[in-house]
Design a protein around this motif. Structure first.
Motif, short mmCIF file in Angstrom:
data_model
loop_
_atom_site.label_atom_id
_atom_site.label_comp_id
_atom_site.label_asym_id
_atom_site.label_seq_id
_atom_site.Cartn_x
_atom_site.Cartn_y
_atom_site.Cartn_z
N TYR A 178 29.82 46.57 37.50
CA TYR A 178 31.06 45.82 37.79
C TYR A 178 31.69 46.21 39.12
N GLY A 206 34.64 43.45 34.71
CA GLY A 206 33.50 42.59 34.45
C GLY A 206 33.06 41.86 35.70
N LEU A 212 41.16 43.59 33.55
CA LEU A 212 39.93 43.26 32.82
C LEU A 212 38.76 43.52 33.74
N LYS A 233 38.21 36.28 33.43
CA LYS A 233 38.59 37.44 34.24
C LYS A 233 39.54 37.03 35.36
N ASP A 234 39.26 35.91 36.00
CA ASP A 234 40.15 35.42 37.06
C ASP A 234 41.55 35.15 36.51
N THR A 238 43.33 38.47 35.85
CA THR A 238 43.70 39.11 37.11
C THR A 238 44.96 38.47 37.70
N ASP A 288 38.77 43.79 41.04
CA ASP A 288 39.91 43.08 41.62
C ASP A 288 41.03 44.02 42.04
#
Length: 389
Positions: free
Chosen positions: A106, A57, A55, A63-64, A67, A111
């Protein structure tokens, strides 16, 4: 006749239910996995492209979560069924200039490693799994009961009694967009129907792509100069019968009699839309549609999944009537329904989120670990109370 008893009964044999079965099977051999469909991975789990993709952003809690889940699920699939995951990477292509500007913003927050490639950005982490075979592997060590509709369940002594036939010490509901078994009014789902198509063509793709749709790597068809590629998925918010499953939703039954809103006309429209969007990514030569799958993805109102025990709203409000005035209490003070759990709301990222969430749920059940407040059902109850009063 004596009722058959199990320590755990899981309702729903999609990726959420199968993932839960997998982690529970490490603690118990008394597990029953139930589904109304004819097999595993039907409905939304069967209609999913089963892509594992990051993802993008700026930093935020969702998002975390994605990830962490992507890392966890990718490693799990590689460990338990390496032949069912293809780690060929994914090229993410901006749809327009605005999308490109977003991607540039971004970059400091990525990540995963990436590089510029083919008018987009290539992420090596990108993968795809075989949806049915993954679910079959996850659930291989548990008893299964298909074509079985759960009509009722009620508490009898320390057991849940299902259809007056099956007894469960613990009941876990993983039924996706159909939440008819969950009676709590705060538990709300938005169904987003999606269609995926499989095509044969003379075009061979060596990696996955995502732009306005997702386009899979190609698999060679033996003894033919053709390749199999998946394209998905569409997004339709329609008033449709959530009890219609992937098994009975065959192309011949799509549907001339008004029983189901997902009509043959909509299927044809979505098929053409997917082919058009795929050709905007890569030119697909001589495509022939060989399979269509449709299912409703389940999303919560805040997009986060819903995991853990259900809050008993009636008991909680009896115990804390001041909640009606907007007062706050700690999560651990809310009354929950004993031995009743859910794993739901994984949306379009079921094959990324479900194994990670299932591990968290089973750790809560077995080790009394606390779930992150952002995925627990507590947040839904609190939001509902605020709106209600």
């Amino acid at each position: 006749m004596d009722k058959k008893s199990y320590k755990y009964v899981i309702v729903g044999a999609g990726i959420a239910g199968c993932s839960t079965a997998y982690f529970l099977s490490k603690y118990s051999d008394s597990i029953l996995l139930i589904d109304r469909n004819c097999s595993l991975a039907q409905g939304a789990s069967g209609a999913a492209g089963a892509f594992l993709s990051p993802l993008l952003g700026k930093p935020n809690s969702f998002k975390d979560l994605v990830t962490e889940a992507l890392k966890f699920s990718t490693e799990l699939y590689k460990e338990i069924c390496p032949e069912e995951i293809t780690n060929c990477g994914v090229v993410r292509i901006p749809k327009n200039n605005e999308d490109e500007e977003k991607f540039q913003s971004y970059k400091p927050y990525m990540d995963f490693d990436f590089k510029e490639e083919e008018s987009g950005y290539f992420f090596e982490i990108g993968s795809q799994v075989n949806s049915y075979n993954i679910c079959e592997t996850l659930a291989k060590d548990v008893e299964k009961k298909f074509k079985y509709e759960v009509e009722t369940y009620k508490k009898e002594d320390s057991f849940w009694l299902i259809n007056d036939e099956i007894k469960a010490e613990n009941l876990i509901i993983c039924t996706g967009a159909d939440i008819s078994l969950i009676k709590e009014k705060y538990f709300n789902i938005r169904a987003v129907w999606g269609q995926k198509i499989d095509i044969h063509s003379t075009t061979c793709l060596t990696k996955n792509y995502h732009k306005a749709c997702s386009l899979s790597h190609s698999t060679k068809i033996e003894e033919e100069d053709l390749y199999l590629t998946s394209i998905g998925a569409t997004h339709n918010r329609i008033d449709c019968n959530l009890r219609v499953c992937n098994c009975c939703l065959s192309k011949e039954q799509l549907n001339e009699n008004g029983f189901n809103s997902y009509t043959s006309e909509l299927v044809r429209k979505d098929t053409q839309e997917l082919l058009t969007k795929a050709n905007d990514i890569k030119v697909i030569h001589e495509p022939k549609v060989v399979d269509i799958k449709i299912g409703p993805r389940a999303s919560s109102i805040d997009y986060f999944p819903m995991v853990g025990k259900l809050i008993d709203s009636e008991k909680t409000l009896e115990k804390f009537p001041h909640l009606k005035n907007g007062s706050h209490i700690k999560n651990e003070m809310l009354s929950t329904i004993d031995n009743l759990y859910v794993l739901n709301g994984v949306g379009g990222r079921g094959y990324v989120l479900s194994p990670y969430l299932a591990k968290n749920l089973v750790d809560e059940i077995q080790k009394n670990n606390f779930l992150n407040v952002e995925i627990s059902t507590h947040r839904l109850f609190k939001k509902w109370v605020k709106k209600l009063f």
